[in-house]
Scaffold this motif. Structure first.
Motif, PDB file in Angstrom:
ATOM      1  N   GLY A  67       0.822  -1.200   0.000  1.00  0.00           N
ATOM      2  CA  GLY A  67       0.000   0.000   0.000  1.00  0.00           C
ATOM      3  C   GLY A  67       0.858   1.253   0.000  1.00  0.00           C
ATOM      4  O   GLY A  67       1.990   1.243   0.493  1.00  0.00           O
ATOM      5  N   GLY A  68       0.331   2.325  -0.572  1.00  0.00           N
ATOM      6  CA  GLY A  68       1.096   3.568  -0.638  1.00  0.00           C
ATOM      7  C   GLY A  68       1.762   3.755  -1.983  1.00  0.00           C
ATOM      8  O   GLY A  68       2.220   4.847  -2.310  1.00  0.00           O
ATOM      9  N   GLN A  69       1.838   2.687  -2.750  1.00  0.00           N
ATOM     10  CA  GLN A  69       2.388   2.755  -4.102  1.00  0.00           C
ATOM     11  C   GLN A  69       1.251   2.554  -5.101  1.00  0.00           C
ATOM     12  O   GLN A  69       0.311   1.792  -4.832  1.00  0.00           O
ATOM     13  N   GLU A  70       1.304   3.226  -6.249  1.00  0.00           N
ATOM     14  CA  GLU A  70       0.247   3.102  -7.245  1.00  0.00           C
ATOM     15  C   GLU A  70       0.048   1.650  -7.651  1.00  0.00           C
ATOM     16  O   GLU A  70       0.998   0.968  -8.054  1.00  0.00           O
ATOM     17  N   ILE A  71      -1.190   1.172  -7.545  1.00  0.00           N
ATOM     18  CA  ILE A  71      -1.461  -0.226  -7.869  1.00  0.00           C
ATOM     19  C   ILE A  71      -1.322  -0.477  -9.367  1.00  0.00           C
ATOM     20  O   ILE A  71      -0.966  -1.575  -9.790  1.00  0.00           O
ATOM     21  N   GLY A 113       4.872  -8.976  -0.844  1.00  0.00           N
ATOM     22  CA  GLY A 113       3.796  -8.014  -0.624  1.00  0.00           C
ATOM     23  C   GLY A 113       3.255  -8.021   0.787  1.00  0.00           C
ATOM     24  O   GLY A 113       3.417  -8.991   1.531  1.00  0.00           O
ATOM     25  N   THR A 114       2.609  -6.915   1.144  1.00  0.00           N
ATOM     26  CA  THR A 114       1.894  -6.831   2.413  1.00  0.00           C
ATOM     27  C   THR A 114       0.543  -7.519   2.243  1.00  0.00           C
ATOM     28  O   THR A 114      -0.025  -7.517   1.138  1.00  0.00           O
ATOM     29  N   PRO A 115      -0.014  -8.128   3.301  1.00  0.00           N
ATOM     30  CA  PRO A 115      -1.259  -8.897   3.165  1.00  0.00           C
ATOM     31  C   PRO A 115      -2.403  -8.121   2.522  1.00  0.00           C
ATOM     32  O   PRO A 115      -3.079  -8.636   1.631  1.00  0.00           O
ATOM     33  N   GLY A 116      -2.622  -6.874   2.971  1.00  0.00           N
ATOM     34  CA  GLY A 116      -3.730  -6.095   2.426  1.00  0.00           C
ATOM     35  C   GLY A 116      -3.617  -5.854   0.933  1.00  0.00           C
ATOM     36  O   GLY A 116      -4.585  -6.028   0.180  1.00  0.00           O
ATOM     37  N   ARG A 117      -2.418  -5.472   0.461  1.00  0.00           N
ATOM     38  CA  ARG A 117      -2.244  -5.193  -0.953  1.00  0.00           C
ATOM     39  C   ARG A 117      -2.269  -6.491  -1.778  1.00  0.00           C
ATOM     40  O   ARG A 117      -2.749  -6.499  -2.910  1.00  0.00           O
ATOM     41  N   ALA A 167       0.050 -17.493   4.625  1.00  0.00           N
ATOM     42  CA  ALA A 167       0.143 -17.027   6.010  1.00  0.00           C
ATOM     43  C   ALA A 167      -1.163 -17.349   6.739  1.00  0.00           C
ATOM     44  O   ALA A 167      -2.242 -17.405   6.134  1.00  0.00           O
ATOM     45  N   LEU A 168      -1.064 -17.529   8.044  1.00  0.00           N
ATOM     46  CA  LEU A 168      -2.220 -17.943   8.832  1.00  0.00           C
ATOM     47  C   LEU A 168      -3.374 -16.949   8.745  1.00  0.00           C
ATOM     48  O   LEU A 168      -4.527 -17.341   8.536  1.00  0.00           O
ATOM     49  N   ASP A 169      -3.080 -15.639   8.904  1.00  0.00           N
ATOM     50  CA  ASP A 169      -4.165 -14.665   8.897  1.00  0.00           C
ATOM     51  C   ASP A 169      -4.871 -14.631   7.542  1.00  0.00           C
ATOM     52  O   ASP A 169      -6.093 -14.453   7.465  1.00  0.00           O
ATOM     53  N   VAL A 170      -4.120 -14.829   6.455  1.00  0.00           N
ATOM     54  CA  VAL A 170      -4.722 -14.887   5.121  1.00  0.00           C
ATOM     55  C   VAL A 170      -5.590 -16.127   4.996  1.00  0.00           C
ATOM     56  O   VAL A 170      -6.699 -16.082   4.444  1.00  0.00           O
ATOM     57  N   ALA A 171      -5.121 -17.259   5.531  1.00  0.00           N
ATOM     58  CA  ALA A 171      -5.886 -18.507   5.467  1.00  0.00           C
ATOM     59  C   ALA A 171      -7.216 -18.368   6.203  1.00  0.00           C
ATOM     60  O   ALA A 171      -8.256 -18.834   5.721  1.00  0.00           O
ATOM     61  N   ILE A 172      -7.203 -17.699   7.350  1.00  0.00           N
ATOM     62  CA  ILE A 172      -8.431 -17.521   8.136  1.00  0.00           C
ATOM     63  C   ILE A 172      -9.434 -16.669   7.374  1.00  0.00           C
ATOM     64  O   ILE A 172     -10.633 -16.971   7.340  1.00  0.00           O
ATOM     65  N   THR A 173      -8.960 -15.605   6.739  1.00  0.00           N
ATOM     66  CA  THR A 173      -9.876 -14.730   6.000  1.00  0.00           C
ATOM     67  C   THR A 173     -10.377 -15.384   4.712  1.00  0.00           C
ATOM     68  O   THR A 173     -11.478 -15.080   4.243  1.00  0.00           O
ATOM     69  N   LEU A 202      -8.594 -10.008   9.875  1.00  0.00           N
ATOM     70  CA  LEU A 202      -8.930  -8.918   8.957  1.00  0.00           C
ATOM     71  C   LEU A 202      -8.125  -7.669   9.283  1.00  0.00           C
ATOM     72  O   LEU A 202      -7.681  -6.949   8.385  1.00  0.00           O
ATOM     73  N   ARG A 203      -7.914  -7.429  10.560  1.00  0.00           N
ATOM     74  CA  ARG A 203      -7.085  -6.273  10.963  1.00  0.00           C
ATOM     75  C   ARG A 203      -5.638  -6.493  10.552  1.00  0.00           C
ATOM     76  O   ARG A 203      -4.971  -5.576  10.051  1.00  0.00           O
ATOM     77  N   LEU A 204      -5.137  -7.723  10.751  1.00  0.00           N
ATOM     78  CA  LEU A 204      -3.746  -8.016  10.407  1.00  0.00           C
ATOM     79  C   LEU A 204      -3.483  -7.895   8.910  1.00  0.00           C
ATOM     80  O   LEU A 204      -2.402  -7.473   8.490  1.00  0.00           O
ATOM     81  N   THR A 205      -4.460  -8.266   8.100  1.00  0.00           N
ATOM     82  CA  THR A 205      -4.278  -8.201   6.646  1.00  0.00           C
ATOM     83  C   THR A 205      -4.540  -6.803   6.103  1.00  0.00           C
ATOM     84  O   THR A 205      -4.368  -6.567   4.898  1.00  0.00           O
TER      85      THR A 205
END
Length: 215
Positions: A23-27, A43-47, A66-72, A180-183
Motif C-alpha cells: 500500500g502507498g504505491q500506485e497499484i 507483498g503486504t497482506p492487504g495489498r 500465512a495464517l491470517d490470510v488462510a483464516i480470511t 482482517l485487521r492483520l491483513t
C-alpha cells in the motif's frame, strides 16, 4: 526491507526478477510490473488481497499461505481445507501444566502453538470471549466425567446450540476479526452461511450479531 534484502541476494542469480507490492504505491504501476513477468512477489497482506480480487496475482498453485490470510479466505483456492505445515509437540511438563488450567487458558495455550501471529494475551482474550459463562452453561466448558476405571465421558454440548461444533466455531469471530485487521482489510466482511445440520446452526448462532444471508 524484505524486498531490499531479496534484491541483494538475487543479483547473484541470473534472470531473477522481484516485484514488491504494498500500500502507498500506485497499484497500476504494480499491475504493469506483474504483467511484465516476475519470479518473486513480495507483498503486504492487504495489498496482496487487493491484487487477488483484481486477479492480477493468482495463488492456484501456492501450497503455503500465512495464517491470517488462510483464516480470511476460509477455504483454499481448490475448495479444500488448510492444514498446518507441521504439528507442534507438547512436553510432558507442558501436558501436566495444561491439566491444571481452566479450559479457556488451556485452549489459548494450545492455539498459541499454531497461531504464532497472535500474542498470548490476545488469544487469552479471544478464549475468554468465546468460552465465557454467557456462552457456555458449565464452568468447565467441556467437563470430563469418569464413568468407570477405563471409561471417561467428555461433555461437548454445553455451548449455545448444544452442538459440539460450538467448541470451534465460538472462536471463529474472534480470529476472523483479528485476521482482517492483520491483513489490513478495510471493507466489511460478507459471511455467507451455506451448510446444514448442527454445523449450520452453530455457525449461524455465532455470527447472529451480524447480518447473515443463510442458504
Amino acid at each position: 526491507q524484505v524486498s531490499e534484502e531479496m534484491h541483494k541476494f538475487a543479483k547473484f542469480l541470473h534472470g531473477i526478477k522481484i516485484v514488491p507490492i504494498y500500500g502507498g504505491q500506485e497499484i497500476v504501476r504494480q499491475i504493469k510490473a506483474l504483467k511484465a513477468g516476475t519470479q518473486i512477489v513480495i507483498g503486504t497482506p492487504g495489498r496482496v488481497m487487493d491484487h487477488m480480487r483484481r486477479k492480477t496475482v493468482k495463488f492456484d498453485d501456492v501450497k503455503i499461505v500465512a495464517l491470517d490470510v488462510a483464516i480470511t479466505m476460509g477455504l483454499s483456492r481448490d475448495g479444500g481445507l488448510f492444514t498446518p505445515v507441521s504439528f507442534p509437540s507438547l512436553s510432558a511438563l507442558e501436558v501436566e501444566t495444561l491439566c491444571g488450567m481452566p479450559y479457556r487458558k488451556r485452549a489459548a495455550y494450545v492455539m498459541g502453538k499454531f497461531l504464532e501471529e497472535f500474542r498470548p494475551e490476545e488469544l487469552n482474550l479471544f478464549a475468554k470471549n468465546a468460552y465465557g459463562p454467557d456462552r457456555f452453561d458449565h464452568p468447565d466448558v467441556a467437563p470430563l466425567h469418569k464413568m468407570d476405571k477405563r471409561t471417561w465421558c467428555l461433555e461437548l454440548w454445553h455451548g449455545p446450540t448444544s452442538a459440539f461444533k460450538d467448541m470451534a466455531l465460538q472462536m471463529l469471530p474472534q480470529l476472523l476479526s483479528a485476521s482482517l485487521r492483520l491483513t489490513g482489510e478495510k471493507k466489511t466482511a460478507c459471511i455467507l452461511a451455506a451448510t446444514s445440520g448442527d454445523t449450520g446452526k452453530a455457525a449461524m448462532e455465532v455470527f447472529s450479531q451480524y447480518l447473515l444471508l443463510p442458504l
